[in-house]
Design a protein around this motif. Structure first.
Motif, PDB file in Angstrom:
ATOM      1  N   ARG A  38      27.394 -80.806  -0.802  1.00 24.44           N
ATOM      2  CA  ARG A  38      26.296 -79.851  -0.959  1.00 24.44           C
ATOM      3  C   ARG A  38      24.960 -80.552  -0.709  1.00 24.44           C
ATOM      4  N   GLN A  39      24.011 -79.751  -0.312  1.00 23.12           N
ATOM      5  CA  GLN A  39      22.682 -80.292  -0.051  1.00 23.12           C
ATOM      6  C   GLN A  39      21.633 -79.294  -0.534  1.00 23.12           C
ATOM      7  N   GLY A  47      28.537 -85.592  -2.286  1.00 27.76           N
ATOM      8  CA  GLY A  47      29.908 -85.160  -2.450  1.00 27.76           C
ATOM      9  C   GLY A  47      30.100 -84.357  -3.712  1.00 27.76           C
ATOM     10  N   VAL A  48      30.930 -83.328  -3.642  1.00 25.76           N
ATOM     11  CA  VAL A  48      31.233 -82.489  -4.786  1.00 25.76           C
ATOM     12  C   VAL A  48      32.697 -82.674  -5.197  1.00 25.76           C
ATOM     13  N   ALA A  49      33.593 -82.462  -4.264  1.00 27.85           N
ATOM     14  CA  ALA A  49      35.019 -82.571  -4.557  1.00 27.85           C
ATOM     15  C   ALA A  49      35.757 -82.782  -3.248  1.00 27.85           C
ATOM     16  N   SER A  62      29.305 -84.436 -11.612  1.00 29.72           N
ATOM     17  CA  SER A  62      28.661 -83.136 -11.834  1.00 29.72           C
ATOM     18  C   SER A  62      29.632 -81.967 -11.725  1.00 29.72           C
ATOM     19  N   ALA A  63      30.763 -82.198 -11.059  1.00 36.39           N
ATOM     20  CA  ALA A  63      31.729 -81.126 -10.819  1.00 36.39           C
ATOM     21  C   ALA A  63      32.907 -81.145 -11.788  1.00 36.39           C
ATOM     22  N   ASP A  87      21.225 -75.998 -11.237  1.00 36.98           N
ATOM     23  CA  ASP A  87      21.272 -77.244 -10.454  1.00 36.98           C
ATOM     24  C   ASP A  87      22.364 -77.241  -9.399  1.00 36.98           C
ATOM     25  N   ASP A  88      23.269 -76.280  -9.450  1.00 32.13           N
ATOM     26  CA  ASP A  88      24.317 -76.176  -8.425  1.00 32.13           C
ATOM     27  C   ASP A  88      23.821 -75.460  -7.176  1.00 32.13           C
ATOM     28  N   THR A  89      22.607 -74.943  -7.217  1.00 31.93           N
ATOM     29  CA  THR A  89      22.046 -74.263  -6.056  1.00 31.93           C
ATOM     30  C   THR A  89      21.912 -75.223  -4.886  1.00 31.93           C
TER      31      THR A  89
END
Length: 121
Positions: A38-39, A47-49, A62-63, A87-89
């Motif tokens: 995500r950016q 990286g998220v997952a 964070s995930a 903050d996930d936006t």
């Protein structure tokens, strides 16, 4: 030629859920890792997952506990996001490649166009 197409983004209130989908083609499911990044505006892509080539799932701090990554049939990847926070936006991207660090965006050369996620408070 590798192609990735994301869908499922949208606008939700804090605490809500979204499920992102990514459908890929042109690569070997068994050799490639697939990941979600995500950016946010003004921020670096993070990286998220991810699911690596062996099938193991990895999560950014964070995930963990809120997001679940899974693989489906025919080179597809999903990200179930629960308890979303402002903050996930970000714009969420699907990526795939043969990598050694599945959550490092610099190792990926194949990217989708992204899908926008907006979480309001």
């Amino acid at each position: 030629q590798v192609q990735l197409l994301e869908s499922g983004g949208g606008s939700v209130q804090a605490g809500g859920s979204l499920r992102l989908s990514c459908v890929g083609s042109g690569f070997s499911y068994s050799r490639y890792s697939m990941a979600w990044f995500r950016q946010a505006p003004g921020m670096e892509r993070e990286g998220v997952a991810a699911i690596d080539a062996s099938g193991s799932a990895l999560y950014a701090v964070s995930a963990e506990g809120r997001f679940t990554v899974s693989k489906g049939a025919k080179n597809s990847l999903y990200l179930q996001m629960n308890n979303l926070k402002p903050d996930d936006t970000a714009v969420y991207y699907c990526a795939t490649d043969i990598v050694s660090r599945p959550l490092n965006p610099r190792e990926y050369n194949n990217w989708g166009q992204g899908t926008q996620v907006i979480v309001s408070s």
